[in-house]
Design a protein around this motif. Structure first.
Motif, PDB file in Angstrom:
ATOM      1  N   ALA A 185       0.837  -1.195   0.000  1.00 48.80           N
ATOM      2  CA  ALA A 185       0.000   0.000   0.000  1.00 48.80           C
ATOM      3  C   ALA A 185       0.875   1.250   0.000  1.00 48.80           C
ATOM      4  O   ALA A 185       1.988   1.235   0.521  1.00 48.80           O
ATOM      5  CB  ALA A 185      -0.906   0.007   1.232  1.00 48.80           C
ATOM      6  N   VAL A 186       0.367   2.306  -0.578  1.00 50.12           N
ATOM      7  CA  VAL A 186       1.060   3.595  -0.600  1.00 50.12           C
ATOM      8  C   VAL A 186       0.432   4.473   0.475  1.00 50.12           C
ATOM      9  O   VAL A 186      -0.782   4.675   0.488  1.00 50.12           O
ATOM     10  CB  VAL A 186       0.951   4.265  -1.985  1.00 50.12           C
ATOM     11  CG1 VAL A 186       1.554   5.651  -1.969  1.00 50.12           C
ATOM     12  CG2 VAL A 186       1.612   3.394  -3.044  1.00 50.12           C
ATOM     13  N   MET A 187       1.282   4.984   1.376  1.00 50.56           N
ATOM     14  CA  MET A 187       0.787   5.809   2.472  1.00 50.56           C
ATOM     15  C   MET A 187       1.614   7.081   2.604  1.00 50.56           C
ATOM     16  O   MET A 187       2.786   7.113   2.241  1.00 50.56           O
ATOM     17  CB  MET A 187       0.843   5.010   3.782  1.00 50.56           C
ATOM     18  CG  MET A 187      -0.004   3.759   3.766  1.00 50.56           C
ATOM     19  SD  MET A 187       0.183   2.762   5.250  1.00 50.56           S
ATOM     20  CE  MET A 187      -0.716   3.767   6.424  1.00 50.56           C
ATOM     21  N   HIS A 188       0.973   8.120   3.128  1.00 54.00           N
ATOM     22  CA  HIS A 188       1.615   9.415   3.363  1.00 54.00           C
ATOM     23  C   HIS A 188       0.766  10.154   4.381  1.00 54.00           C
ATOM     24  O   HIS A 188      -0.457  10.199   4.238  1.00 54.00           O
ATOM     25  CB  HIS A 188       1.701  10.203   2.059  1.00 54.00           C
ATOM     26  CG  HIS A 188       2.538  11.440   2.131  1.00 54.00           C
ATOM     27  ND1 HIS A 188       2.196  12.529   2.910  1.00 54.00           N
ATOM     28  CD2 HIS A 188       3.703  11.763   1.533  1.00 54.00           C
ATOM     29  CE1 HIS A 188       3.114  13.462   2.775  1.00 54.00           C
ATOM     30  NE2 HIS A 188       4.042  13.014   1.940  1.00 54.00           N
ATOM     31  N   PRO A 189       1.355  10.754   5.415  1.00 47.49           N
ATOM     32  CA  PRO A 189       0.542  11.397   6.446  1.00 47.49           C
ATOM     33  C   PRO A 189      -0.113  12.707   6.012  1.00 47.49           C
ATOM     34  O   PRO A 189      -1.031  13.179   6.672  1.00 47.49           O
ATOM     35  CB  PRO A 189       1.542  11.643   7.579  1.00 47.49           C
ATOM     36  CG  PRO A 189       2.857  11.757   6.888  1.00 47.49           C
ATOM     37  CD  PRO A 189       2.781  10.814   5.718  1.00 47.49           C
ATOM     38  N   GLY A 190       0.337  13.289   4.916  1.00 44.09           N
ATOM     39  CA  GLY A 190      -0.227  14.545   4.439  1.00 44.09           C
ATOM     40  C   GLY A 190       0.245  15.722   5.266  1.00 44.09           C
ATOM     41  O   GLY A 190       0.690  15.543   6.379  1.00 44.09           O
ATOM     42  N   PRO A 191       0.178  16.883   4.772  1.00 46.94           N
ATOM     43  CA  PRO A 191      -0.126  17.185   3.373  1.00 46.94           C
ATOM     44  C   PRO A 191       1.042  16.783   2.475  1.00 46.94           C
ATOM     45  O   PRO A 191       2.188  16.772   2.899  1.00 46.94           O
ATOM     46  CB  PRO A 191      -0.327  18.694   3.368  1.00 46.94           C
ATOM     47  CG  PRO A 191       0.440  19.203   4.541  1.00 46.94           C
ATOM     48  CD  PRO A 191       0.420  18.101   5.554  1.00 46.94           C
ATOM     49  N   MET A 192       0.720  16.441   1.249  1.00 46.85           N
ATOM     50  CA  MET A 192       1.729  15.955   0.304  1.00 46.85           C
ATOM     51  C   MET A 192       2.313  17.085  -0.517  1.00 46.85           C
ATOM     52  O   MET A 192       1.617  18.038  -0.843  1.00 46.85           O
ATOM     53  CB  MET A 192       1.100  14.976  -0.685  1.00 46.85           C
ATOM     54  CG  MET A 192       0.678  13.680  -0.114  1.00 46.85           C
ATOM     55  SD  MET A 192      -0.070  12.656  -1.408  1.00 46.85           S
ATOM     56  CE  MET A 192      -1.688  13.399  -1.524  1.00 46.85           C
ATOM     57  N   ASN A 193       3.563  16.919  -0.847  1.00 46.16           N
ATOM     58  CA  ASN A 193       4.207  17.758  -1.859  1.00 46.16           C
ATOM     59  C   ASN A 193       4.278  16.891  -3.111  1.00 46.16           C
ATOM     60  O   ASN A 193       5.220  16.124  -3.303  1.00 46.16           O
ATOM     61  CB  ASN A 193       5.607  18.191  -1.412  1.00 46.16           C
ATOM     62  CG  ASN A 193       5.559  19.132  -0.241  1.00 46.16           C
ATOM     63  OD1 ASN A 193       4.877  20.130  -0.271  1.00 46.16           O
ATOM     64  ND2 ASN A 193       6.287  18.797   0.812  1.00 46.16           N
ATOM     65  N   SER A 243      -3.253   3.366  -3.105  1.00 46.72           N
ATOM     66  CA  SER A 243      -3.070   4.486  -2.187  1.00 46.72           C
ATOM     67  C   SER A 243      -4.101   4.475  -1.057  1.00 46.72           C
ATOM     68  O   SER A 243      -5.303   4.369  -1.286  1.00 46.72           O
ATOM     69  CB  SER A 243      -3.167   5.805  -2.947  1.00 46.72           C
ATOM     70  OG  SER A 243      -3.068   6.885  -2.046  1.00 46.72           O
ATOM     71  N   LEU A 244      -3.610   4.603   0.166  1.00 47.86           N
ATOM     72  CA  LEU A 244      -4.462   4.725   1.347  1.00 47.86           C
ATOM     73  C   LEU A 244      -4.399   6.143   1.910  1.00 47.86           C
ATOM     74  O   LEU A 244      -4.846   6.394   3.020  1.00 47.86           O
ATOM     75  CB  LEU A 244      -4.012   3.727   2.424  1.00 47.86           C
ATOM     76  CG  LEU A 244      -4.071   2.256   2.039  1.00 47.86           C
ATOM     77  CD1 LEU A 244      -3.525   1.399   3.163  1.00 47.86           C
ATOM     78  CD2 LEU A 244      -5.484   1.843   1.683  1.00 47.86           C
ATOM     79  N   ILE A 245      -3.858   7.054   1.143  1.00 50.89           N
ATOM     80  CA  ILE A 245      -3.570   8.401   1.643  1.00 50.89           C
ATOM     81  C   ILE A 245      -4.830   9.148   2.057  1.00 50.89           C
ATOM     82  O   ILE A 245      -4.878   9.733   3.141  1.00 50.89           O
ATOM     83  CB  ILE A 245      -2.742   9.195   0.620  1.00 50.89           C
ATOM     84  CG1 ILE A 245      -1.384   8.518   0.428  1.00 50.89           C
ATOM     85  CG2 ILE A 245      -2.574  10.640   1.056  1.00 50.89           C
ATOM     86  CD1 ILE A 245      -0.561   9.059  -0.720  1.00 50.89           C
ATOM     87  N   ASN A 246      -5.873   9.134   1.226  1.00 43.57           N
ATOM     88  CA  ASN A 246      -7.092   9.862   1.590  1.00 43.57           C
ATOM     89  C   ASN A 246      -7.688   9.335   2.886  1.00 43.57           C
ATOM     90  O   ASN A 246      -8.082  10.111   3.760  1.00 43.57           O
ATOM     91  CB  ASN A 246      -8.123   9.793   0.466  1.00 43.57           C
ATOM     92  CG  ASN A 246      -7.745  10.668  -0.704  1.00 43.57           C
ATOM     93  OD1 ASN A 246      -7.015  11.640  -0.549  1.00 43.57           O
ATOM     94  ND2 ASN A 246      -8.236  10.332  -1.877  1.00 43.57           N
ATOM     95  N   GLU A 247      -7.769   8.016   3.030  1.00 43.90           N
ATOM     96  CA  GLU A 247      -8.298   7.423   4.253  1.00 43.90           C
ATOM     97  C   GLU A 247      -7.403   7.742   5.447  1.00 43.90           C
ATOM     98  O   GLU A 247      -7.880   8.016   6.542  1.00 43.90           O
ATOM     99  CB  GLU A 247      -8.440   5.907   4.107  1.00 43.90           C
ATOM    100  CG  GLU A 247      -9.490   5.474   3.115  1.00 43.90           C
ATOM    101  CD  GLU A 247      -8.967   5.373   1.695  1.00 43.90           C
ATOM    102  OE1 GLU A 247      -7.852   5.876   1.392  1.00 43.90           O
ATOM    103  OE2 GLU A 247      -9.679   4.812   0.848  1.00 43.90           O
ATOM    104  N   GLN A 248      -6.113   7.694   5.221  1.00 47.03           N
ATOM    105  CA  GLN A 248      -5.144   7.967   6.280  1.00 47.03           C
ATOM    106  C   GLN A 248      -5.297   9.391   6.804  1.00 47.03           C
ATOM    107  O   GLN A 248      -5.340   9.613   8.015  1.00 47.03           O
ATOM    108  CB  GLN A 248      -3.743   7.748   5.705  1.00 47.03           C
ATOM    109  CG  GLN A 248      -2.642   7.728   6.698  1.00 47.03           C
ATOM    110  CD  GLN A 248      -1.299   7.491   5.999  1.00 47.03           C
ATOM    111  OE1 GLN A 248      -1.220   7.276   4.795  1.00 47.03           O
ATOM    112  NE2 GLN A 248      -0.248   7.539   6.770  1.00 47.03           N
ATOM    113  N   VAL A 249      -5.407  10.346   5.914  1.00 48.47           N
ATOM    114  CA  VAL A 249      -5.558  11.742   6.315  1.00 48.47           C
ATOM    115  C   VAL A 249      -6.904  11.941   7.005  1.00 48.47           C
ATOM    116  O   VAL A 249      -7.000  12.577   8.052  1.00 48.47           O
ATOM    117  CB  VAL A 249      -5.407  12.686   5.097  1.00 48.47           C
ATOM    118  CG1 VAL A 249      -5.791  14.106   5.450  1.00 48.47           C
ATOM    119  CG2 VAL A 249      -3.973  12.624   4.572  1.00 48.47           C
ATOM    120  N   GLU A 250      -7.954  11.367   6.423  1.00 44.03           N
ATOM    121  CA  GLU A 250      -9.295  11.499   6.994  1.00 44.03           C
ATOM    122  C   GLU A 250      -9.361  10.899   8.397  1.00 44.03           C
ATOM    123  O   GLU A 250      -9.904  11.506   9.322  1.00 44.03           O
ATOM    124  CB  GLU A 250     -10.308  10.798   6.090  1.00 44.03           C
ATOM    125  CG  GLU A 250     -11.731  10.883   6.586  1.00 44.03           C
ATOM    126  CD  GLU A 250     -12.699  10.146   5.668  1.00 44.03           C
ATOM    127  OE1 GLU A 250     -13.725   9.676   6.180  1.00 44.03           O
ATOM    128  OE2 GLU A 250     -12.423  10.045   4.464  1.00 44.03           O
TER     129      GLU A 250
END
Length: 95
Positions: A40-48, A64-71
């Motif tokens: 899975a691709v993860m990032h705590p946000g905000p992204m550059n 990508s799990l980024i949207n769920e991770q940030v939410e």
């Protein structure tokens, strides 16, 4: 799991340019190909975008799990603060 690079700290000799940083350290499909197929691709946000991670990967609905991770990050922080605040000693007078 990508980490956020603070672009305001990119000035100076340590990182010559954002483009060079992305070339060596940013996540793109070529680098991700080395990972397991179900990684899975993860990032705590905000992204550059285009610096830490390619926009195409950040928006990939299959990986990508980024949207769920940030939410969920907001809800988790609120829950932690609620639990911690319950443990605070109370003072007389309600203050």
């Amino acid at each position: 799991m990508m980490l956020r690079l603070q672009t305001e700290r990119m000035q100076g000799a340590l990182i010559p340019s954002m483009r060079e940083y992305f070339h060596f350290f940013g996540l793109d499909r070529e680098k991700l190909a080395v990972a397991k197929p179900d990684a899975a691709v993860m990032h705590p946000g905000p992204m550059n975008r285009g610096v830490e991670i390619d926009s195409d990967l950040a928006d990939d609905i299959d990986r990508s799990l980024i949207n769920e991770q940030v939410e969920m990050g907001v809800a988790v922080r609120m829950a932690c603060l609620d639990v911690l605040s319950e443990r605070l000693p109370t003072t007389e007078g309600g203050n």
